[in-house]
Design a protein around this motif. Structure first.
Motif, PDB file in Angstrom:
ATOM      1  N   SER A 145       0.839  -1.209   0.000  1.00  0.00           N
ATOM      2  CA  SER A 145       0.000   0.000   0.000  1.00  0.00           C
ATOM      3  C   SER A 145       0.865   1.247   0.000  1.00  0.00           C
ATOM      4  CB  SER A 145      -0.908   0.025   1.236  1.00  0.00           C
ATOM      5  OG  SER A 145      -1.841  -0.999   1.175  1.00  0.00           O
ATOM      6  N   LYS A 146       1.932   1.233   0.794  1.00  0.00           N
ATOM      7  CA  LYS A 146       2.819   2.389   0.893  1.00  0.00           C
ATOM      8  C   LYS A 146       3.541   2.624  -0.433  1.00  0.00           C
ATOM      9  CE  LYS A 146       4.602   5.620   3.405  1.00  0.00           C
ATOM     10  NZ  LYS A 146       3.786   6.744   3.815  1.00  0.00           N
ATOM     11  N   VAL A 147       4.030   1.557  -1.039  1.00  0.00           N
ATOM     12  CA  VAL A 147       4.716   1.689  -2.332  1.00  0.00           C
ATOM     13  C   VAL A 147       3.755   2.228  -3.382  1.00  0.00           C
ATOM     14  CG1 VAL A 147       5.770   0.381  -4.229  1.00  0.00           C
ATOM     15  CG2 VAL A 147       6.503  -0.030  -1.882  1.00  0.00           C
ATOM     16  N   PHE A 148       2.542   1.705  -3.420  1.00  0.00           N
ATOM     17  CA  PHE A 148       1.551   2.171  -4.389  1.00  0.00           C
ATOM     18  C   PHE A 148       1.258   3.656  -4.184  1.00  0.00           C
ATOM     19  CE2 PHE A 148      -2.868   2.829  -5.789  1.00  0.00           C
ATOM     20  CZ  PHE A 148      -2.718   2.490  -7.121  1.00  0.00           C
ATOM     21  N   GLU A 149       1.099   4.060  -2.929  1.00  0.00           N
ATOM     22  CA  GLU A 149       0.851   5.472  -2.611  1.00  0.00           C
ATOM     23  C   GLU A 149       2.007   6.350  -3.089  1.00  0.00           C
ATOM     24  OE1 GLU A 149       1.037   7.774   1.556  1.00  0.00           O
ATOM     25  OE2 GLU A 149      -0.391   6.111   1.515  1.00  0.00           O
ATOM     26  N   MET A 150       3.222   5.892  -2.876  1.00  0.00           N
ATOM     27  CA  MET A 150       4.397   6.659  -3.280  1.00  0.00           C
ATOM     28  C   MET A 150       4.521   6.727  -4.803  1.00  0.00           C
ATOM     29  SD  MET A 150       6.995   5.240  -0.370  1.00  0.00           S
ATOM     30  CE  MET A 150       8.413   6.225  -0.782  1.00  0.00           C
ATOM     31  N   LEU A 151       4.200   5.606  -5.463  1.00  0.00           N
ATOM     32  CA  LEU A 151       4.289   5.586  -6.921  1.00  0.00           C
ATOM     33  C   LEU A 151       3.299   6.544  -7.568  1.00  0.00           C
ATOM     34  CD1 LEU A 151       4.785   1.785  -7.649  1.00  0.00           C
ATOM     35  CD2 LEU A 151       6.469   3.618  -7.903  1.00  0.00           C
ATOM     36  N   GLN A 152       2.141   6.683  -6.955  1.00  0.00           N
ATOM     37  CA  GLN A 152       1.139   7.608  -7.496  1.00  0.00           C
ATOM     38  C   GLN A 152       1.630   9.049  -7.476  1.00  0.00           C
ATOM     39  OE1 GLN A 152      -2.212   6.423  -4.997  1.00  0.00           O
ATOM     40  NE2 GLN A 152      -3.283   5.850  -6.862  1.00  0.00           N
ATOM     41  N   LYS A 153       2.502   9.367  -6.536  1.00  0.00           N
ATOM     42  CA  LYS A 153       3.005  10.735  -6.394  1.00  0.00           C
ATOM     43  C   LYS A 153       4.335  10.958  -7.128  1.00  0.00           C
ATOM     44  CE  LYS A 153       0.941  11.122  -1.822  1.00  0.00           C
ATOM     45  NZ  LYS A 153       1.221  11.164  -0.382  1.00  0.00           N
ATOM     46  N   ALA A 154       4.958   9.883  -7.567  1.00  0.00           N
ATOM     47  CA  ALA A 154       6.292   9.990  -8.174  1.00  0.00           C
ATOM     48  C   ALA A 154       6.237  10.621  -9.560  1.00  0.00           C
ATOM     49  CB  ALA A 154       6.923   8.603  -8.270  1.00  0.00           C
ATOM     50  N   ASP A 155       7.315  11.293  -9.888  1.00  0.00           N
ATOM     51  CA  ASP A 155       7.382  11.887 -11.218  1.00  0.00           C
ATOM     52  C   ASP A 155       7.866  10.839 -12.219  1.00  0.00           C
ATOM     53  OD1 ASP A 155       9.969  14.389 -11.891  1.00  0.00           O
ATOM     54  OD2 ASP A 155      10.151  12.242 -12.087  1.00  0.00           O
ATOM     55  N   VAL A 156       7.620  11.064 -13.478  1.00  0.00           N
ATOM     56  CA  VAL A 156       7.872  10.085 -14.528  1.00  0.00           C
ATOM     57  C   VAL A 156       9.339   9.657 -14.575  1.00  0.00           C
ATOM     58  CG1 VAL A 156       7.770   9.684 -17.021  1.00  0.00           C
ATOM     59  CG2 VAL A 156       5.919  10.885 -15.889  1.00  0.00           C
ATOM     60  N   ASP A 157      10.264  10.577 -14.417  1.00  0.00           N
ATOM     61  CA  ASP A 157      11.682  10.214 -14.454  1.00  0.00           C
ATOM     62  C   ASP A 157      12.059   9.283 -13.300  1.00  0.00           C
ATOM     63  OD1 ASP A 157      12.205  11.666 -16.774  1.00  0.00           O
ATOM     64  OD2 ASP A 157      12.613  13.520 -15.659  1.00  0.00           O
ATOM     65  N   VAL A 158      11.503   9.523 -12.138  1.00  0.00           N
ATOM     66  CA  VAL A 158      11.758   8.643 -10.990  1.00  0.00           C
ATOM     67  C   VAL A 158      11.186   7.255 -11.275  1.00  0.00           C
ATOM     68  CG1 VAL A 158      11.209   8.243  -8.552  1.00  0.00           C
ATOM     69  CG2 VAL A 158      11.862  10.544  -9.315  1.00  0.00           C
ATOM     70  N   LEU A 159       9.992   7.196 -11.853  1.00  0.00           N
ATOM     71  CA  LEU A 159       9.382   5.909 -12.188  1.00  0.00           C
ATOM     72  C   LEU A 159      10.239   5.137 -13.188  1.00  0.00           C
ATOM     73  CD1 LEU A 159       5.629   6.962 -12.446  1.00  0.00           C
ATOM     74  CD2 LEU A 159       6.704   5.624 -10.628  1.00  0.00           C
ATOM     75  N   LYS A 160      10.806   5.829 -14.160  1.00  0.00           N
ATOM     76  CA  LYS A 160      11.687   5.171 -15.141  1.00  0.00           C
ATOM     77  C   LYS A 160      12.898   4.577 -14.446  1.00  0.00           C
ATOM     78  CE  LYS A 160      10.377   8.064 -19.072  1.00  0.00           C
ATOM     79  NZ  LYS A 160      10.794   9.145 -19.977  1.00  0.00           N
ATOM     80  N   GLN A 161      13.479   5.296 -13.515  1.00  0.00           N
ATOM     81  CA  GLN A 161      14.638   4.798 -12.768  1.00  0.00           C
ATOM     82  C   GLN A 161      14.271   3.577 -11.919  1.00  0.00           C
ATOM     83  OE1 GLN A 161      16.303   8.059 -10.527  1.00  0.00           O
ATOM     84  NE2 GLN A 161      16.682   9.285 -12.366  1.00  0.00           N
ATOM     85  N   ILE A 162      13.095   3.618 -11.315  1.00  0.00           N
ATOM     86  CA  ILE A 162      12.637   2.482 -10.497  1.00  0.00           C
ATOM     87  C   ILE A 162      12.482   1.244 -11.385  1.00  0.00           C
ATOM     88  CG2 ILE A 162      10.682   1.577  -9.190  1.00  0.00           C
ATOM     89  CD1 ILE A 162      10.307   4.459  -8.090  1.00  0.00           C
ATOM     90  N   ILE A 163      11.895   1.416 -12.552  1.00  0.00           N
ATOM     91  CA  ILE A 163      11.716   0.291 -13.473  1.00  0.00           C
ATOM     92  C   ILE A 163      13.060  -0.301 -13.861  1.00  0.00           C
ATOM     93  CG2 ILE A 163      10.958  -0.336 -15.817  1.00  0.00           C
ATOM     94  CD1 ILE A 163       8.583   1.628 -15.374  1.00  0.00           C
ATOM     95  N   LEU A 164      14.015   0.550 -14.190  1.00  0.00           N
ATOM     96  CA  LEU A 164      15.347   0.063 -14.548  1.00  0.00           C
ATOM     97  C   LEU A 164      15.976  -0.729 -13.398  1.00  0.00           C
ATOM     98  CD1 LEU A 164      16.801   3.153 -16.466  1.00  0.00           C
ATOM     99  CD2 LEU A 164      16.136   0.928 -17.425  1.00  0.00           C
ATOM    100  N   LEU A 165      15.829  -0.245 -12.164  1.00  0.00           N
ATOM    101  CA  LEU A 165      16.378  -0.963 -11.014  1.00  0.00           C
ATOM    102  C   LEU A 165      15.692  -2.306 -10.810  1.00  0.00           C
ATOM    103  CD1 LEU A 165      16.737   1.901  -8.373  1.00  0.00           C
ATOM    104  CD2 LEU A 165      18.581   0.568  -9.377  1.00  0.00           C
ATOM    105  N   LEU A 166      14.396  -2.342 -10.969  1.00  0.00           N
ATOM    106  CA  LEU A 166      13.661  -3.577 -10.760  1.00  0.00           C
ATOM    107  C   LEU A 166      13.904  -4.612 -11.861  1.00  0.00           C
ATOM    108  CD1 LEU A 166      10.255  -2.159  -9.474  1.00  0.00           C
ATOM    109  CD2 LEU A 166      12.007  -3.332  -8.129  1.00  0.00           C
ATOM    110  N   GLU A 167      14.242  -4.154 -13.051  1.00  0.00           N
ATOM    111  CA  GLU A 167      14.463  -5.070 -14.162  1.00  0.00           C
ATOM    112  C   GLU A 167      15.873  -5.657 -14.176  1.00  0.00           C
ATOM    113  OE1 GLU A 167      13.303  -2.672 -17.535  1.00  0.00           O
ATOM    114  OE2 GLU A 167      11.279  -3.517 -17.513  1.00  0.00           O
ATOM    115  N   LYS A 168      16.765  -5.116 -13.361  1.00  0.00           N
ATOM    116  CA  LYS A 168      18.135  -5.659 -13.305  1.00  0.00           C
ATOM    117  C   LYS A 168      18.105  -7.053 -12.712  1.00  0.00           C
ATOM    118  CE  LYS A 168      20.876  -1.480 -12.982  1.00  0.00           C
ATOM    119  NZ  LYS A 168      21.809  -0.699 -12.156  1.00  0.00           N
ATOM    120  N   PRO A 169      18.922  -7.957 -13.326  1.00  0.00           N
ATOM    121  CA  PRO A 169      18.944  -9.336 -12.805  1.00  0.00           C
ATOM    122  C   PRO A 169      19.641  -9.456 -11.473  1.00  0.00           C
ATOM    123  CG  PRO A 169      20.296  -9.131 -14.816  1.00  0.00           C
ATOM    124  CD  PRO A 169      19.692  -7.792 -14.503  1.00  0.00           C
TER     125      PRO A 169
END
Length: 169
Positions: A145-169
């Protein structure tokens, strides 16, 4: 230890799915019903440890289901959490008043007003079942719930960085 079984009775498919998913995430077994008639069928199939019940539904209302359920000795002990959007309007206020004035909802049964957060909903179920509430840092429902709440407020560039971090093996 055997997982606790929760029967979610809710006529709105999206809300029913929401409740089912957050309860499963918290470690519960879940069965669902879309109205009071289906709920009685589910009770006959398997006795749950708790029932999450909407009041205003087609075919057989939550209040009618509640009264019928309480008349049956096998089911009368089951705690019921009423979750309704109509606790203060013409559709549900009479039912809530009747249930609380007759003390049918005192002690074991309580009610929440929609909308409810995942954490509040799950913690209410935990309390009713005397299950300890985990610390926030250990609670998957709270963390998501906390992550979802934070993601809703995040800016697009931050979201792109998060995706890149999560996709790393």
């Amino acid at each position: 230890m055997k997982k606790k079984l929760i029967l979610v009775v809710e006529d709105e498919p999206d809300i029913r799915l929401f409740f089912e998913l957050v309860l499963r995430e918290a470690g519960f077994e879940v069965v669902t019903a879309g109205n009071g008639i289906e709920a009685l069928e589910r009770l006959r199939e398997n006795t749950p440890d708790l029932i999450s019940l909407d009041l205003v539904m087609p075919k057989k209302s939550g209040a009618r289901f509640f009264y019928e359920m309480r008349k049956n000795r096998e089911w009368a002990w089951i705690p019921v959490l009423v979750v309704t959007a109509h606790a203060r309007d013409d559709l549900g206020v009479k039912d809530i008043t009747r249930l609380t004035d007759t003390r049918m909802l005192s002690g074991r049964g309580i009610y929440l007003e929609k909308p409810v957060t995942p954490v509040r909903y799950v913690n209410c179920v935990r309390k009713m079942l005397h299950i300890p509430i985990p610390e926030e840092k250990d609670d998957p429902v709270y963390l998501k719930s906390k992550v979802f709440e934070m993601l809703q407020k995040a800016d697009v560039d931050v979201l792109k960085q998060i995706i890149l971090l999560l996709e790393k093996p």
